[in-house]
Motif scaffolding. Structure first.
Motif, PDB file in Angstrom:
ATOM      1  N   ARG A 267      12.226   2.289   0.548  1.00 52.75           N
ATOM      2  CA  ARG A 267      11.271   1.869  -0.476  1.00 52.75           C
ATOM      3  C   ARG A 267       9.999   2.708  -0.439  1.00 52.75           C
ATOM      4  O   ARG A 267       9.352   2.911  -1.462  1.00 52.75           O
ATOM      5  N   THR A 268       9.625   3.145   0.754  1.00 57.32           N
ATOM      6  CA  THR A 268       8.324   3.801   0.919  1.00 57.32           C
ATOM      7  C   THR A 268       8.431   5.277   1.251  1.00 57.32           C
ATOM      8  O   THR A 268       7.423   5.953   1.450  1.00 57.32           O
ATOM      9  N   TYR A 269       9.662   5.783   1.328  1.00 59.46           N
ATOM     10  CA  TYR A 269       9.918   7.213   1.516  1.00 59.46           C
ATOM     11  C   TYR A 269       9.418   7.706   2.877  1.00 59.46           C
ATOM     12  O   TYR A 269       9.598   7.034   3.863  1.00 59.46           O
ATOM     13  N   HIS A 270       8.743   8.843   2.953  1.00 54.29           N
ATOM     14  CA  HIS A 270       8.354   9.421   4.237  1.00 54.29           C
ATOM     15  C   HIS A 270       6.881   9.114   4.526  1.00 54.29           C
ATOM     16  O   HIS A 270       6.010   9.360   3.696  1.00 54.29           O
ATOM     17  N   ASN A 271       6.610   8.601   5.722  1.00 56.33           N
ATOM     18  CA  ASN A 271       5.232   8.268   6.096  1.00 56.33           C
ATOM     19  C   ASN A 271       4.925   8.797   7.494  1.00 56.33           C
ATOM     20  O   ASN A 271       5.797   8.836   8.373  1.00 56.33           O
ATOM     21  N   ALA A 272       3.677   9.177   7.698  1.00 55.32           N
ATOM     22  CA  ALA A 272       3.276   9.764   8.974  1.00 55.32           C
ATOM     23  C   ALA A 272       2.949   8.706  10.018  1.00 55.32           C
ATOM     24  O   ALA A 272       3.027   8.959  11.217  1.00 55.32           O
ATOM     25  N   SER A 273       2.546   7.511   9.581  1.00 57.87           N
ATOM     26  CA  SER A 273       2.122   6.471  10.519  1.00 57.87           C
ATOM     27  C   SER A 273       2.421   5.097   9.944  1.00 57.87           C
ATOM     28  O   SER A 273       2.714   4.953   8.754  1.00 57.87           O
ATOM     29  N   GLU A 274       2.320   4.069  10.792  1.00 55.86           N
ATOM     30  CA  GLU A 274       2.566   2.706  10.311  1.00 55.86           C
ATOM     31  C   GLU A 274       1.538   2.265   9.270  1.00 55.86           C
ATOM     32  O   GLU A 274       1.914   1.660   8.258  1.00 55.86           O
ATOM     33  N   PRO A 275       0.231   2.541   9.449  1.00 57.07           N
ATOM     34  CA  PRO A 275      -0.722   2.187   8.388  1.00 57.07           C
ATOM     35  C   PRO A 275      -0.362   2.820   7.053  1.00 57.07           C
ATOM     36  O   PRO A 275      -0.509   2.186   6.001  1.00 57.07           O
ATOM     37  N   ASP A 276       0.111   4.072   7.081  1.00 54.23           N
ATOM     38  CA  ASP A 276       0.526   4.735   5.844  1.00 54.23           C
ATOM     39  C   ASP A 276       1.718   4.010   5.219  1.00 54.23           C
ATOM     40  O   ASP A 276       1.779   3.815   4.004  1.00 54.23           O
ATOM     41  N   ALA A 277       2.675   3.625   6.056  1.00 51.47           N
ATOM     42  CA  ALA A 277       3.859   2.922   5.558  1.00 51.47           C
ATOM     43  C   ALA A 277       3.481   1.572   4.958  1.00 51.47           C
ATOM     44  O   ALA A 277       4.014   1.171   3.919  1.00 51.47           O
ATOM     45  N   LEU A 278       2.549   0.880   5.595  1.00 49.58           N
ATOM     46  CA  LEU A 278       2.114  -0.424   5.087  1.00 49.58           C
ATOM     47  C   LEU A 278       1.407  -0.273   3.747  1.00 49.58           C
ATOM     48  O   LEU A 278       1.672  -1.014   2.800  1.00 49.58           O
ATOM     49  N   ARG A 279       0.494   0.713   3.666  1.00 55.21           N
ATOM     50  CA  ARG A 279      -0.226   0.916   2.400  1.00 55.21           C
ATOM     51  C   ARG A 279       0.727   1.340   1.285  1.00 55.21           C
ATOM     52  O   ARG A 279       0.566   0.927   0.132  1.00 55.21           O
ATOM     53  N   MET A 280       1.727   2.151   1.634  1.00 52.74           N
ATOM     54  CA  MET A 280       2.700   2.571   0.633  1.00 52.74           C
ATOM     55  C   MET A 280       3.533   1.387   0.147  1.00 52.74           C
ATOM     56  O   MET A 280       3.835   1.267  -1.039  1.00 52.74           O
ATOM     57  N   MET A 281       3.899   0.486   1.067  1.00 54.10           N
ATOM     58  CA  MET A 281       4.643  -0.704   0.676  1.00 54.10           C
ATOM     59  C   MET A 281       3.818  -1.556  -0.289  1.00 54.10           C
ATOM     60  O   MET A 281       4.332  -2.069  -1.291  1.00 54.10           O
ATOM     61  N   VAL A 282       2.532  -1.696  -0.012  1.00 54.13           N
ATOM     62  CA  VAL A 282       1.635  -2.441  -0.897  1.00 54.13           C
ATOM     63  C   VAL A 282       1.586  -1.779  -2.271  1.00 54.13           C
ATOM     64  O   VAL A 282       1.639  -2.444  -3.312  1.00 54.13           O
ATOM     65  N   GLN A 283       1.491  -0.460  -2.282  1.00 56.11           N
ATOM     66  CA  GLN A 283       1.406   0.273  -3.535  1.00 56.11           C
ATOM     67  C   GLN A 283       2.693   0.166  -4.340  1.00 56.11           C
ATOM     68  O   GLN A 283       2.669  -0.018  -5.562  1.00 56.11           O
ATOM     69  N   VAL A 284       3.822   0.273  -3.682  1.00 49.50           N
ATOM     70  CA  VAL A 284       5.113   0.215  -4.363  1.00 49.50           C
ATOM     71  C   VAL A 284       5.420  -1.193  -4.859  1.00 49.50           C
ATOM     72  O   VAL A 284       5.892  -1.394  -5.981  1.00 49.50           O
ATOM     73  N   GLN A 285       5.144  -2.206  -4.046  1.00 48.42           N
ATOM     74  CA  GLN A 285       5.536  -3.579  -4.369  1.00 48.42           C
ATOM     75  C   GLN A 285       4.545  -4.309  -5.267  1.00 48.42           C
ATOM     76  O   GLN A 285       4.931  -5.129  -6.082  1.00 48.42           O
ATOM     77  N   GLY A 286       3.251  -4.015  -5.098  1.00 49.02           N
ATOM     78  CA  GLY A 286       2.259  -4.678  -5.944  1.00 49.02           C
ATOM     79  C   GLY A 286       2.314  -6.189  -5.832  1.00 49.02           C
ATOM     80  O   GLY A 286       2.324  -6.759  -4.740  1.00 49.02           O
ATOM     81  N   LYS A 287       2.411  -6.857  -6.976  1.00 52.86           N
ATOM     82  CA  LYS A 287       2.376  -8.326  -6.994  1.00 52.86           C
ATOM     83  C   LYS A 287       3.605  -8.949  -6.330  1.00 52.86           C
ATOM     84  O   LYS A 287       3.573 -10.108  -5.916  1.00 52.86           O
ATOM     85  N   LYS A 288       4.698  -8.181  -6.221  1.00 55.46           N
ATOM     86  CA  LYS A 288       5.897  -8.735  -5.587  1.00 55.46           C
ATOM     87  C   LYS A 288       5.638  -9.097  -4.130  1.00 55.46           C
ATOM     88  O   LYS A 288       6.177 -10.081  -3.626  1.00 55.46           O
TER      89      LYS A 288
END
Length: 494
Positions: free
Chosen positions: A19-40
């Motif tokens: 869902r979040t593709y390639h991330n350098a760190s866990e904070p990046d992965a978390l922020r990307m998940m928030v960005q991708v999922q939004g209100k979900k």
């Protein structure tokens, strides 16, 4: 595999989550998940606070050497639990505000230890994850992978979509396009870019070869020039925010590629490549859905041959503007064939019905069945609209809820006009899409393709039998609607 109780704080997000593709760190992965999922992600948090974690959906993890575990299946749920403990992880966003509002309720009964299925390796988990991600029921339940996520998974299994292979190649060469997959997913243009990159002009005209195993090569051997070409094409497509209407036909794809002739990596490249050099196109669909037509040269419904994009006709309106090519109204089969008309349908039942209609003879011959054709248009329209509205979570209209007692678009009490109006409002909220004008006219009983007339074909014993041409024209009036419905569904992976 063993089941083990783990502290949430000792579970890390997966940096390679689909869902979040390639991330350098866990904070990046978390922020990307928030960005991708939004209100979900907020909806899921509300559901977890109210009902807890689903006991039939085990979170699957793999152990790390430092004592932590990485979650492979369940990244959304772990993200929610981390955000409920610390909403500031979402940054200064509306999601942070929502989780700050939810946190006090969560702390009344916090979830800090969870039962996990601990596996020794990622691929064992993915075997089961592949079987799970088959439905999308909104933010509070299973959320099916979209087109880009499915394409990424196919690549991991060794079957590369060309533009996915190009992105991986650029990343491996140290020249990545940041957030490219996120933008392509957000714009819902994955299927469209797949079609464009499936054109043989990429290799014949520009000298770029991308194999299904992900291997990328350039005819003149100039890797630096090849990287520049690939990067510029992908960035350009994202910046254009292309629509299906703009890149519907082979000549549209070739016209796009010819804009990059000056960057060609062919041996002895020329800036005057001939678009007619392309003899066929390849439409790669990660889902494996059937396409409605054969290969490079096809036979139309009346036995005549066409090129890979159907009958050759002028698409100019005399003012330099393109118009959709006309479908042949003298064909014998209900549904037009050819690459420019094909519908890409992921739902098995509707896809099977569509391919049967491709062969349905509605001519005036003894073998023709125009009455069956007229009835099947009504059936196909209803199924297509119901599938679209249900899978894309379009809100049920208040009239259907209050007057008919319906709770979902699949309920029998929901009328076909209600479904059509809701789909048109979702597809074209400003009524600006001229290709959907015939579909909007369908609610007016004065038109021969109206829903009232379709109903008569099914229910009225005194209704006159339709002629061959009438049935063909009715399908053709609805075809732009079908095209845009299934294009949007395909982009969403549904």
């Amino acid at each position: 595999m063993k089941v083990q109780e783990l502290d949430v704080c000792m579970i890390r997000l997966d940096l390679e989550n689909y869902r979040t593709y390639h991330n350098a760190s866990e904070p990046d992965a978390l922020r990307m998940m928030v960005q991708v999922q939004g209100k979900k992600i907020v909806e899921l948090a509300e559901d977890i606070i109210e009902n807890g974690l689903s006991p039939i959906e085990t979170i699957a993890v793999v152990p790390e050497k430092d004592g932590f575990h990485t979650v492979i299946e369940g990244n959304r749920r772990i993200t929610v639990l981390k955000l409920l403990e610390n909403p500031s992880l979402a940054g200064d966003t509306s999601v942070e505000k929502a989780f700050s509002r939810l946190k006090p309720e969560f702390l009344k009964n916090p979830i800090r230890k969870i039962s996990c299925a601990v596996f020794s390796d990622r691929e064992t988990i993915m075997k089961w994850a592949d079987r799970k991600h088959g439905t999308g029921l909104g933010g509070a339940s299973l959320d099916r992978w979209g087109y880009v996520s499915n394409a990424r998974r196919s690549a991991d299994l060794g079957d590369y979509n060309r533009w996915i292979a190009a992105l991986d190649y650029l990343r491996e060469q140290g020249d990545p396009i940041e957030n490219a997959e996120l933008e392509i997913d957000r714009l819902q243009i994955g299927a469209l870019i797949t079609r464009i990159f499936g054109s043989e002009y990429l290799s014949k005209g520009l000298g770029v070869t991308i194999k299904s195993n992900g291997e990328v090569s350039f005819e003149n051997g100039d890797d630096a020039a090849g990287r520049k070409l690939l990067k510029q094409m992908i960035l350009d497509l994202i910046a254009r925010k292309p629509t299906t209407d703009e890149y519907r036909y082979k000549e549209d794809w070739v016209r796009f590629f010819k804009e990059f002739d000056s960057l060609s990596v062919k041996k002895g490249a020329s800036t005057s490549q001939n678009p007619s050099a392309e003899t066929s196109t390849t439409d790669t669909n990660p889902s494996g859905a059937r396409s409605g037509e054969g290969g490079g040269t096809s036979t139309d419904n009346d036995g005549g041959t066409t090129g890979p994009s159907g009958p050759k006709q002028s698409n100019d309106d005399g003012k330099g503007k393109r118009r959709p090519a006309r479908r042949r109204s003298d064909r014998t089969k209900l549904v037009p064939k050819g690459r420019r008309y094909s519908l890409h349908i992921l739902n098995d039942r509707i896809n099977d019905l569509y391919h049967e209609l491709l062969e349905l003879d509605v001519s005036e011959k003894k073998s023709g069945v125009p009455n069956v054709g007229a009835i099947m248009i009504r059936v196909f329209l209803d199924l297509a609209l119901t599938h679209y509205l249900s899978e894309l979570d379009v809100p049920l209209d208040t009239r259907s809820q209050s007057r008919r007692g319906a709770s979902s678009w699949k309920d029998i009490g929901v009328s076909l006009p209600s479904k059509l109006n809701a789909a048109l409002k979702d597809l074209d909220p400003n009524n600006s899409n001229k290709t959907l004008k015939p579909a909007r006219q369908a609610c007016n009983k004065d038109f021969h393709h109206s829903i009232d007339v379709l109903h008569e074909r099914v229910h009225d014993l005194d209704a006159t039998s339709p002629t061959h041409k009438e049935v063909i024209e009715v399908w053709d009036r609805y075809h732009p609607l079908f095209d845009q419905i299934f294009e949007k569904l395909t982009n969403a992976g549904k």
